[in-house]
Motif scaffolding. Structure first.
Motif, PDB file in Angstrom:
ATOM      1  N   ALA A 248       0.822  -1.206   0.000  1.00 27.22           N
ATOM      2  CA  ALA A 248       0.000   0.000   0.000  1.00 27.22           C
ATOM      3  C   ALA A 248       0.852   1.251   0.000  1.00 27.22           C
ATOM      4  N   VAL A 249       0.198   2.354  -0.375  1.00 30.98           N
ATOM      5  CA  VAL A 249       0.810   3.678  -0.304  1.00 30.98           C
ATOM      6  C   VAL A 249      -0.042   4.514   0.631  1.00 30.98           C
ATOM      7  N   LEU A 250       0.578   5.126   1.615  1.00 27.84           N
ATOM      8  CA  LEU A 250      -0.114   6.007   2.546  1.00 27.84           C
ATOM      9  C   LEU A 250       0.201   7.440   2.149  1.00 27.84           C
ATOM     10  N   ARG A 251      -0.837   8.223   1.829  1.00 25.06           N
ATOM     11  CA  ARG A 251      -0.640   9.579   1.322  1.00 25.06           C
ATOM     12  C   ARG A 251      -1.080  10.591   2.371  1.00 25.06           C
ATOM     13  N   PHE A 252      -0.255  11.609   2.535  1.00 25.46           N
ATOM     14  CA  PHE A 252      -0.603  12.717   3.422  1.00 25.46           C
ATOM     15  C   PHE A 252       0.125  13.959   2.922  1.00 25.46           C
TER      16      PHE A 252
ATOM     17  N   PRO B 280       1.792  16.500   0.670  1.00 29.92           N
ATOM     18  CA  PRO B 280       2.437  16.233  -0.628  1.00 29.92           C
ATOM     19  C   PRO B 280       3.236  14.935  -0.632  1.00 29.92           C
ATOM     20  N   TYR B 281       3.096  14.117   0.406  1.00 33.25           N
ATOM     21  CA  TYR B 281       3.961  12.956   0.589  1.00 33.25           C
ATOM     22  C   TYR B 281       3.227  11.655   0.278  1.00 33.25           C
ATOM     23  N   ALA B 282       4.000  10.665  -0.180  1.00 32.25           N
ATOM     24  CA  ALA B 282       3.501   9.308  -0.407  1.00 32.25           C
ATOM     25  C   ALA B 282       4.473   8.336   0.255  1.00 32.25           C
ATOM     26  N   PHE B 283       3.979   7.561   1.218  1.00 38.61           N
ATOM     27  CA  PHE B 283       4.792   6.597   1.955  1.00 38.61           C
ATOM     28  C   PHE B 283       4.543   5.217   1.347  1.00 38.61           C
ATOM     29  N   HIS B 284       5.516   4.705   0.592  1.00 40.31           N
ATOM     30  CA  HIS B 284       5.424   3.402  -0.050  1.00 40.31           C
ATOM     31  C   HIS B 284       5.914   2.351   0.950  1.00 40.31           C
ATOM     32  N   LEU B 285       4.989   1.614   1.543  1.00 41.85           N
ATOM     33  CA  LEU B 285       5.341   0.711   2.630  1.00 41.85           C
ATOM     34  C   LEU B 285       6.243  -0.420   2.154  1.00 41.85           C
ATOM     35  N   GLY B 286       5.927  -1.002   1.003  1.00 40.37           N
ATOM     36  CA  GLY B 286       6.730  -2.120   0.518  1.00 40.37           C
ATOM     37  C   GLY B 286       8.172  -1.758   0.285  1.00 40.37           C
ATOM     38  N   GLN B 287       8.407  -0.514  -0.167  1.00 38.29           N
ATOM     39  CA  GLN B 287       9.774  -0.059  -0.442  1.00 38.29           C
ATOM     40  C   GLN B 287      10.352   0.757   0.707  1.00 38.29           C
ATOM     41  N   ARG B 288       9.533   0.991   1.762  1.00 37.23           N
ATOM     42  CA  ARG B 288       9.966   1.826   2.893  1.00 37.23           C
ATOM     43  C   ARG B 288      10.596   3.113   2.387  1.00 37.23           C
ATOM     44  N   LEU B 289       9.832   3.798   1.569  1.00 31.83           N
ATOM     45  CA  LEU B 289      10.313   4.999   0.897  1.00 31.83           C
ATOM     46  C   LEU B 289       9.249   6.077   0.985  1.00 31.83           C
ATOM     47  N   VAL B 290       9.638   7.281   1.403  1.00 32.29           N
ATOM     48  CA  VAL B 290       8.730   8.420   1.435  1.00 32.29           C
ATOM     49  C   VAL B 290       9.134   9.376   0.318  1.00 32.29           C
ATOM     50  N   LEU B 291       8.193   9.658  -0.579  1.00 31.42           N
ATOM     51  CA  LEU B 291       8.447  10.555  -1.695  1.00 31.42           C
ATOM     52  C   LEU B 291       7.687  11.863  -1.505  1.00 31.42           C
ATOM     53  N   GLU B 292       8.346  12.950  -1.784  1.00 37.08           N
ATOM     54  CA  GLU B 292       7.684  14.244  -1.919  1.00 37.08           C
ATOM     55  C   GLU B 292       7.686  14.544  -3.414  1.00 37.08           C
ATOM     56  N   GLY B 293       6.563  14.311  -4.093  1.00 40.21           N
ATOM     57  CA  GLY B 293       6.572  14.299  -5.548  1.00 40.21           C
ATOM     58  C   GLY B 293       7.346  13.072  -5.988  1.00 40.21           C
ATOM     59  N   ASP B 294       8.473  13.266  -6.708  1.00 43.05           N
ATOM     60  CA  ASP B 294       9.328  12.127  -7.054  1.00 43.05           C
ATOM     61  C   ASP B 294      10.686  12.224  -6.359  1.00 43.05           C
ATOM     62  N   ARG B 295      10.759  13.046  -5.308  1.00 47.50           N
ATOM     63  CA  ARG B 295      12.011  13.206  -4.558  1.00 47.50           C
ATOM     64  C   ARG B 295      11.956  12.402  -3.269  1.00 47.50           C
ATOM     65  N   PRO B 296      12.893  11.454  -3.064  1.00 46.20           N
ATOM     66  CA  PRO B 296      12.883  10.682  -1.817  1.00 46.20           C
ATOM     67  C   PRO B 296      13.339  11.533  -0.638  1.00 46.20           C
ATOM     68  N   LEU B 297      12.658  11.396   0.497  1.00 50.87           N
ATOM     69  CA  LEU B 297      13.063  12.105   1.711  1.00 50.87           C
ATOM     70  C   LEU B 297      14.244  11.392   2.348  1.00 50.87           C
TER      71      LEU B 297
ATOM     72  N   GLN C 128      -2.479   0.163  -4.269  1.00 49.81           N
ATOM     73  CA  GLN C 128      -1.391  -0.124  -5.184  1.00 49.81           C
ATOM     74  C   GLN C 128      -0.408   1.030  -5.190  1.00 49.81           C
ATOM     75  N   PRO C 129       0.864   0.776  -5.506  1.00 50.61           N
ATOM     76  CA  PRO C 129       1.836   1.851  -5.607  1.00 50.61           C
ATOM     77  C   PRO C 129       1.361   2.927  -6.572  1.00 50.61           C
ATOM     78  N   ALA C 130       1.696   4.172  -6.225  1.00 57.05           N
ATOM     79  CA  ALA C 130       1.219   5.300  -7.023  1.00 57.05           C
ATOM     80  C   ALA C 130       2.025   5.462  -8.293  1.00 57.05           C
ATOM     81  N   CYS C 131       1.395   6.045  -9.307  1.00 60.50           N
ATOM     82  CA  CYS C 131       2.092   6.393 -10.538  1.00 60.50           C
ATOM     83  C   CYS C 131       2.888   7.669 -10.325  1.00 60.50           C
ATOM     84  N   PHE C 132       3.884   7.851 -11.151  1.00 55.59           N
ATOM     85  CA  PHE C 132       4.569   9.126 -11.144  1.00 55.59           C
ATOM     86  C   PHE C 132       3.642  10.174 -11.750  1.00 55.59           C
ATOM     87  N   PRO C 133       3.797  11.448 -11.352  1.00 53.37           N
ATOM     88  CA  PRO C 133       2.876  12.483 -11.795  1.00 53.37           C
ATOM     89  C   PRO C 133       2.694  12.556 -13.299  1.00 53.37           C
TER      90      PRO C 133
END
Length: 494
Positions: free
Chosen positions: A11-15, A17-34, A115-120
């Motif tokens: 799953a992807v948790l959105r809040f 401008p951020y998207a937290f991709h749980l499977g990849q343990r990755l937080v994206l702001e747009g397409d920039r990883p935090l 499902q994982p989010a698409c890129f903008p």
């Protein structure tokens, strides 16, 4: 920390401008990883998955540090890091609040996407990769994994360097997992250990990328992708040429290579992978303190997998530390030793350390051959040395401590091994991660890993030269301890 049961790990948790991709343990702001460390991500996951509720400090600590005794200050440090990374409090946006006497709450609205989010810029995002499924958690590598995840999209070409068994492939695959959502056209593992002929490299790459027959690499010029070139050490020259060509013709490509020595290609950033942390003697005061060191964490984790109910006790601390120290903090060696716990028990594993290759000969059947045993990992390196490099490595094994270049010259140089050649070979063995280099007081010293020295000593004994070079070493030590000039020559150090 494992994903919690109530949320799909894909799953992807959105809040905000951020998207937290749980499977990849990755937080994206747009397409920039935090830039977030592993523990901070664990804290964030617990809070976001319980958004709108108060999570007590005790509950947070129990979930994020399930096997450690942790002070509350550690939690506050990670909360502060999260707030900075999320810009909490800026532009009136609030994410994490402290509820006095109760705990913390994530107060921003959270959307759950299955499902994982698409890129903008894309309406459909097909995940393209050939990464193997990871069967066990990774221990002690949060810092270097985080550093590589942050740097790789910017630097484009990085090489992870270290000796056999230190976990280069494991780290590279974890980095690739975390960057799956960053590269629009895929993340691809290319295991070069499968081939020996440099002429096959390009064809092997195109097959791995599943390109149609006759397609040239130039057709990929606009692909935004990551290649993980694993095990480059035996094909250095060809890999260097290929990488330089790829980076020039594919401006949106990134490459993460693993090798036992740097490739020395244009644009390369080298990152050396250190051993896992072994506790010092001063840490043997409590189980909780010793469990703060990654080598022990890995040993205990793998021992529990083999022996149900295994628990580290205070009377075991000295033994476990000695096992991890003698095995140099090498993840492969520690895993193989822990796998013997049900048959030998802790004291049995410790007793077998003097014959470590017997102890570590029970390999993982599902691993590739060079990773099945520690000896196989060292064979892979040794067989790719020149005859002169093999000879020098064997003879250097008589040194029981760190040694200088001058000490090596005094003990093993001879008519067939002139000084100039020996110096070059020393530098080559260090480059290939078979010796480590230490700088101190303006002097360079070389040191063996215990496991590598044991391996080289076995080779020296088989050569029939052990007695002769042990005598030369003993004579040198005697001279340097009581030099005739009256000046103490500090060539050997603990």
């Amino acid at each position: 920390m494992n994903s919690l049961n109530d949320v799909n790990s894909e799953a992807v948790l959105r809040f905000g401008p951020y998207a937290f991709h749980l499977g990849q343990r990755l937080v994206l702001e747009g397409d920039r990883p935090l830039r977030l460390g592993g523990r901070a991500l664990d804290v964030l996951q617990v809070l976001v998955e319980h958004a709108g509720s108060v999570v007590s400090k005790e509950a947070l600590i129990a979930q994020v540090w399930p096997r450690s005794v942790v002070e509350e200050i550690n939690l506050r440090v990670h909360i502060a890091a999260l707030r900075r990374a999320l810009g909490d409090g800026q532009n009136g946006q609030c994410y994490i609040v402290n509820i006095p006497q109760r705990g913390y709450s994530f107060v921003a609205p959270v959307q759950h996407s299955p499902q994982p989010a698409c890129f903008p810029s894309e309406t459909v995002q097909k995940r393209l990769h050939n990464l193997p499924a990871r069967l066990t958690p990774i221990t002690g590598r949060d810092a270097i994994v985080g550093s590589l995840v942050r740097q790789l999209p910017v630097r484009r070409f990085m090489t992870l360097v270290g000796p056999g068994g230190i976990g280069k492939t494991t780290v590279a695959l974890r980095v690739a997992e975390l960057l799956l959502q960053h590269y629009r056209h895929g993340v691809w593992l290319v295991d070069l250990a499968a081939i020996d002929d440099p002429a096959q490299v390009t064809d092997y790459l195109t097959r791995t990328l599943e390109l149609k027959v006759g397609t040239t690499l130039e057709a990929l010029s606009q692909r935004h992708a990551l290649l993980v070139l694993d095990n480059c050490e035996h094909l250095l020259e060809r890999c260097t040429t290929l990488i330089e060509t790829l980076l020039h013709t594919m401006p949106r490509l990134s490459i993460l290579a693993t090798s036992r020595e740097p490739l020395k290609a244009a644009g390369e950033t080298v990152s050396r992978l250190p051993p896992l942390a072994v506790p010092p003697v001063s840490a043997l005061r409590s189980v909780a303190e010793v469990m703060g060191y990654s080598a022990v964490q890995l040993f205990v984790s793998r021992a529990r997998a083999r022996q149900q109910g295994f628990a580290l006790r205070e009377q075991d601390l000295k033994v476990v530390r000695e096992i991890c120290r003698r095995l140099d903090g090498l993840p492969l060696a520690i895993e193989l030793a822990a796998a013997q716990i049900d048959a030998l028990a802790l004291v049995g594993v410790q007793a077998q350390l003097g014959n470590c290759f017997e102890l570590l000969s029970q390999g993982r059947r599902t691993a590739v051959p060079r990773h099945q045993t520690l000896k196989a990992a060292l064979d892979w390196s040794y067989e790719r040395l020149t005859p002169l490099e093999q000879t020098v490595l064997q003879r250097l094994a008589v040194f029981k401590m760190a040694f200088t270049q001058d000490a090596a010259i005094a003990v093993i140089s001879c008519d067939r091994l002139p000084v100039a050649n020996l110096i070059k070979v020393l530098e080559s063995l260090a480059s290939k991660s078979l010796l480590s280099m230490e700088q101190g007081g303006g002097v360079t010293r070389y040191r063996f890993l215990n496991t590598t020295r044991t391996y080289a000593l076995e080779k020296l004994e088989l050569s029939g030269e052990m007695r002769a070079f042990e005598m030369r070493y003993a004579g040198y030590v005697s001279q340097t301890r009581w030099p005739s000039s009256g000046q103490v020559a500090l060539q050997l150090v603990e």
